[in-house]
Design a protein around this motif. Structure first.
Motif, PDB file in Angstrom:
ATOM      1  N   SER A 147       2.195  20.483 -16.990  1.00  0.00           N
ATOM      2  CA  SER A 147       1.386  21.470 -16.256  1.00  0.00           C
ATOM      3  C   SER A 147      -0.084  21.084 -16.169  1.00  0.00           C
ATOM      4  N   GLY A 148      -0.325  19.806 -15.878  1.00  0.00           N
ATOM      5  CA  GLY A 148      -1.689  19.371 -15.611  1.00  0.00           C
ATOM      6  C   GLY A 148      -2.336  18.549 -16.691  1.00  0.00           C
ATOM      7  N   VAL A 149      -1.787  18.571 -17.913  1.00  0.00           N
ATOM      8  CA  VAL A 149      -2.426  17.872 -19.030  1.00  0.00           C
ATOM      9  C   VAL A 149      -1.383  17.056 -19.784  1.00  0.00           C
ATOM     10  N   ILE A 150      -1.634  15.759 -19.946  1.00  0.00           N
ATOM     11  CA  ILE A 150      -0.788  14.936 -20.808  1.00  0.00           C
ATOM     12  C   ILE A 150      -1.638  14.450 -21.977  1.00  0.00           C
ATOM     13  N   SER A 151      -1.007  14.209 -23.081  1.00  0.00           N
ATOM     14  CA  SER A 151      -1.732  13.826 -24.292  1.00  0.00           C
ATOM     15  C   SER A 151      -1.697  12.328 -24.557  1.00  0.00           C
ATOM     16  N   SER A 152      -0.791  11.600 -23.876  1.00  0.00           N
ATOM     17  CA  SER A 152      -0.694  10.150 -24.071  1.00  0.00           C
ATOM     18  C   SER A 152      -0.233   9.497 -22.774  1.00  0.00           C
ATOM     19  N   LEU A 153      -0.848   8.376 -22.435  1.00  0.00           N
ATOM     20  CA  LEU A 153      -0.442   7.653 -21.235  1.00  0.00           C
ATOM     21  C   LEU A 153       0.944   7.047 -21.370  1.00  0.00           C
ATOM     22  N   ASP A 154       1.425   6.898 -22.595  1.00  0.00           N
ATOM     23  CA  ASP A 154       2.780   6.379 -22.797  1.00  0.00           C
ATOM     24  C   ASP A 154       3.840   7.343 -22.267  1.00  0.00           C
ATOM     25  N   GLN A 155       3.483   8.624 -22.108  1.00  0.00           N
ATOM     26  CA  GLN A 155       4.418   9.590 -21.548  1.00  0.00           C
ATOM     27  C   GLN A 155       4.820   9.213 -20.123  1.00  0.00           C
ATOM     28  N   LEU A 156       3.957   8.448 -19.432  1.00  0.00           N
ATOM     29  CA  LEU A 156       4.219   8.093 -18.035  1.00  0.00           C
ATOM     30  C   LEU A 156       5.297   7.024 -17.896  1.00  0.00           C
ATOM     31  N   SER A 157       5.758   6.472 -19.010  1.00  0.00           N
ATOM     32  CA  SER A 157       6.787   5.431 -18.946  1.00  0.00           C
ATOM     33  C   SER A 157       8.119   5.977 -18.442  1.00  0.00           C
ATOM     34  N   THR A 158       8.294   7.287 -18.458  1.00  0.00           N
ATOM     35  CA  THR A 158       9.532   7.872 -17.956  1.00  0.00           C
ATOM     36  C   THR A 158       9.532   8.035 -16.438  1.00  0.00           C
ATOM     37  N   VAL A 159       8.393   7.796 -15.789  1.00  0.00           N
ATOM     38  CA  VAL A 159       8.306   7.919 -14.329  1.00  0.00           C
ATOM     39  C   VAL A 159       9.004   6.723 -13.688  1.00  0.00           C
ATOM     40  N   ALA A 160       9.756   6.973 -12.620  1.00  0.00           N
ATOM     41  CA  ALA A 160      10.486   5.897 -11.932  1.00  0.00           C
ATOM     42  C   ALA A 160       9.512   4.848 -11.410  1.00  0.00           C
ATOM     43  N   GLY A 161       9.819   3.564 -11.680  1.00  0.00           N
ATOM     44  CA  GLY A 161       9.008   2.457 -11.184  1.00  0.00           C
ATOM     45  C   GLY A 161       7.883   2.051 -12.105  1.00  0.00           C
ATOM     46  N   VAL A 162       7.684   2.760 -13.206  1.00  0.00           N
ATOM     47  CA  VAL A 162       6.593   2.445 -14.136  1.00  0.00           C
ATOM     48  C   VAL A 162       7.136   1.536 -15.241  1.00  0.00           C
ATOM     49  N   ASN A 163       6.489   0.379 -15.419  1.00  0.00           N
ATOM     50  CA  ASN A 163       6.888  -0.553 -16.467  1.00  0.00           C
ATOM     51  C   ASN A 163       5.725  -0.766 -17.432  1.00  0.00           C
ATOM     52  N   ALA A 164       5.925  -1.721 -18.368  1.00  0.00           N
ATOM     53  CA  ALA A 164       4.908  -1.953 -19.398  1.00  0.00           C
ATOM     54  C   ALA A 164       3.606  -2.451 -18.799  1.00  0.00           C
ATOM     55  N   ASN A 165       3.702  -3.281 -17.723  1.00  0.00           N
ATOM     56  CA  ASN A 165       2.477  -3.792 -17.098  1.00  0.00           C
ATOM     57  C   ASN A 165       1.639  -2.665 -16.499  1.00  0.00           C
ATOM     58  N   ILE A 166       2.312  -1.732 -15.828  1.00  0.00           N
ATOM     59  CA  ILE A 166       1.600  -0.626 -15.202  1.00  0.00           C
ATOM     60  C   ILE A 166       0.984   0.279 -16.272  1.00  0.00           C
ATOM     61  N   ILE A 167       1.724   0.511 -17.368  1.00  0.00           N
ATOM     62  CA  ILE A 167       1.169   1.318 -18.460  1.00  0.00           C
ATOM     63  C   ILE A 167      -0.077   0.634 -19.023  1.00  0.00           C
ATOM     64  N   ASP A 224       0.818  -1.214   0.000  1.00  0.00           N
ATOM     65  CA  ASP A 224       0.000   0.000   0.000  1.00  0.00           C
ATOM     66  C   ASP A 224       0.858   1.274   0.000  1.00  0.00           C
ATOM     67  N   PRO A 225       1.913   1.377   0.791  1.00  0.00           N
ATOM     68  CA  PRO A 225       2.775   2.563   0.717  1.00  0.00           C
ATOM     69  C   PRO A 225       3.437   2.714  -0.653  1.00  0.00           C
ATOM     70  N   GLN A 226       3.841   1.576  -1.261  1.00  0.00           N
ATOM     71  CA  GLN A 226       4.459   1.652  -2.585  1.00  0.00           C
ATOM     72  C   GLN A 226       3.462   2.129  -3.639  1.00  0.00           C
ATOM     73  N   LEU A 227       2.219   1.689  -3.515  1.00  0.00           N
ATOM     74  CA  LEU A 227       1.187   2.125  -4.460  1.00  0.00           C
ATOM     75  C   LEU A 227       0.923   3.621  -4.323  1.00  0.00           C
ATOM     76  N   LYS A 228       0.855   4.090  -3.075  1.00  0.00           N
ATOM     77  CA  LYS A 228       0.624   5.521  -2.858  1.00  0.00           C
ATOM     78  C   LYS A 228       1.776   6.358  -3.403  1.00  0.00           C
ATOM     79  N   GLN A 229       3.006   5.869  -3.235  1.00  0.00           N
ATOM     80  CA  GLN A 229       4.158   6.596  -3.759  1.00  0.00           C
ATOM     81  C   GLN A 229       4.141   6.611  -5.288  1.00  0.00           C
ATOM     82  N   LEU A 230       3.745   5.484  -5.904  1.00  0.00           N
ATOM     83  CA  LEU A 230       3.649   5.423  -7.355  1.00  0.00           C
ATOM     84  C   LEU A 230       2.632   6.440  -7.873  1.00  0.00           C
ATOM     85  N   VAL A 231       1.484   6.510  -7.201  1.00  0.00           N
ATOM     86  CA  VAL A 231       0.449   7.460  -7.617  1.00  0.00           C
ATOM     87  C   VAL A 231       0.944   8.898  -7.465  1.00  0.00           C
ATOM     88  N   LYS A 232       1.648   9.188  -6.389  1.00  0.00           N
ATOM     89  CA  LYS A 232       2.204  10.531  -6.201  1.00  0.00           C
ATOM     90  C   LYS A 232       3.174  10.888  -7.318  1.00  0.00           C
TER      91      LYS A 232
END
Length: 413
Positions: free
Chosen positions: A169-189, A149-157
């Motif tokens: 600044s509040g708006v992304i155009s593609s969810l694939d942009q989130l792949s650069t976030v630490a801890g995010v892999n293909a399964n999470i995307i 649960d703490p890891q999930l909350k940190q991922l969401v943050k």
């Protein structure tokens, strides 16, 4: 540091063009305020809701206005911010109980118009930390992504931080942009694509102010401004003479009226940040005036036989370098704030840009001439002197027969 040395400009000789300009600006501002039915207050002073919304492209202002007007009574004001993809949506409400309901209606209407609520997915661009955590918890566990649960909350943050920080600044155009976030892999995307969609807008900020609070704020803002002027009048009265205090307060009042007039002429709202700017302007302009008055007082002790007009000109010339350096650097700073500070600080910086320009010349061409006019008026009355008193003639003696005393006759021996 002195930019100008031994200058001898005849400032008071050029006072009338500036006095006439001040009168024109004052009248223009007051006429504009009267024609528009008063000062245009922001929701801080009239109550209501204001929402800042950012779009991925150019905001469809007319579509926003038409979709919200049918759902919210009392009218909707939609303003597009220049050189940005943001709009400000505002509505004025007198019923305090309806404010939160109106806020929710505005958001749900935007989602229905521009989003995909019928898909059953969560809008990632407008998701909160709590809603995204709840949405991802079970699907991630079902997909075999082992997160406490703490890891999930940190991922969401981290995901929301990526969305909210520049350049997104509040708006992304593609969810694939989130792949650069630490801890995010293909399964999470993949889970994010299954559970979320991206609407073309993001609600960046919502301000809600009740009418009672708005009235209190308006009253306190007026009191703060008047108390500041009164306090400065008393201070200068004791430090110099009462006419110096009156001249300084008239000059500051002149600066404030013209600045508010500019807000009316350019159809800008008076908000709490603008009141803060006006109070800053009062202190700034007063300080500039006191510097000149202080030099006048010093020169009065040195140049006793010089005329007051020449002495005031000399004092202004002696403080010219200080005035240019202080006002110039401050003006450059607030101009940068006005150009690059963003919509939140736009009213604040606009008030300071106008106020510093007006306040700088009012210290020379408004406050100083008032002191000169008063002293000339007093001197003219002294020269006339008291009214001449008619000479009182001594009364003539009463008429009547004159009596003469005769010498006594000598006795005969």
């Amino acid at each position: 540091m002195e930019l100008f040395k031994n200058t001898n400009f005849d400032f008071l000789g050029k006072k009338w063009p500036f006095i006439i300009a001040s009168l024109v600006l004052t009248v223009a501002g007051l006429v504009s305020i009267a024609m528009k039915g008063g000062i245009k207050y922001g929701i801080d002073f009239k109550g209501g809701a204001m929402m800042y919304v950012k779009f991925t492209g150019a905001p469809p202002v007319e579509q926003i206005r038409s979709s919200l007007s049918s759902k919210i009574p009392g009218g909707i004001d939609v303003q597009s911010l220049k050189d940005t993809n943001e709009v400000i949506i505002g509505t004025e409400l007198q019923d305090e109980r309806a404010l939160n309901q109106t806020r929710n209606t505005m958001i749900s209407t935007l989602e229905a118009t521009f989003g995909q609520p019928q898909s059953g997915k969560l809008d990632f661009n407008n998701a909160t930390e709590e809603s995204l955590t709840i949405r991802l918890r079970d699907p991630l566990q079902g997909a075999g992504v082992a997160l406490s649960d703490p890891q999930l909350k940190q991922l969401v943050k981290d995901l929301l931080a990526f969305r909210n920080n520049p350049p997104q600044s509040g708006v992304i155009s593609s969810l694939d942009q989130l792949s650069t976030v630490a801890g995010v892999n293909a399964n999470i995307i993949g889970i994010l694509k299954q559970q979320c969609y991206l609407s073309p807008f993001s609600v960046r900020q919502v301000e809600v102010v009740g009418p009672k609070v708005a009235n209190d704020l308006k009253k306190q803002a007026v009191q703060a401004t008047l108390f500041a002027l009164a306090g400065m009048l008393v201070y200068i009265w004791f430090r110099f003479e009462w006419i110096y205090g009156v001249a300084a307060v008239i000059a500051v009042f002149h600066d404030t009226i013209i600045t508010i007039g500019f807000f009316s002429l350019f159809d800008k709202e008076i908000t709490l940040t603008v009141i803060a700017a006006l109070l800053t302007l009062v202190g700034y302009s007063m300080n500039d005036t006191i510097v000149i008055f202080d030099r006048i007082r010093e020169n009065l002790k040195i140049y006793r036989r010089e005329s007051l007009e020449s002495l005031i000109n000399k004092s202004v010339n002696q403080t010219l370098s200080r005035t240019i350096l202080t006002s110039g650097l401050t003006f450059v700073t607030v101009l940068a704030l006005f150009l690059f500070g963003g919509p939140v600080l736009h009213g604040f910086s606009f008030a300071l840009v106008v106020g510093i320009l007006i306040g700088t010349y009012s210290s020379v061409f408004v406050a100083s001439p008032i002191v000169l006019f008063w002293h000339n008026f007093v001197d003219a009355r002294k020269k006339k002197g008291p009214a001449p008193v008619a000479a009182v003639s001594r009364p003539e003696p009463l008429s009547g027969p004159r009596t003469t005393s005769k010498p006594l006759a000598k006795k005969a021996k």
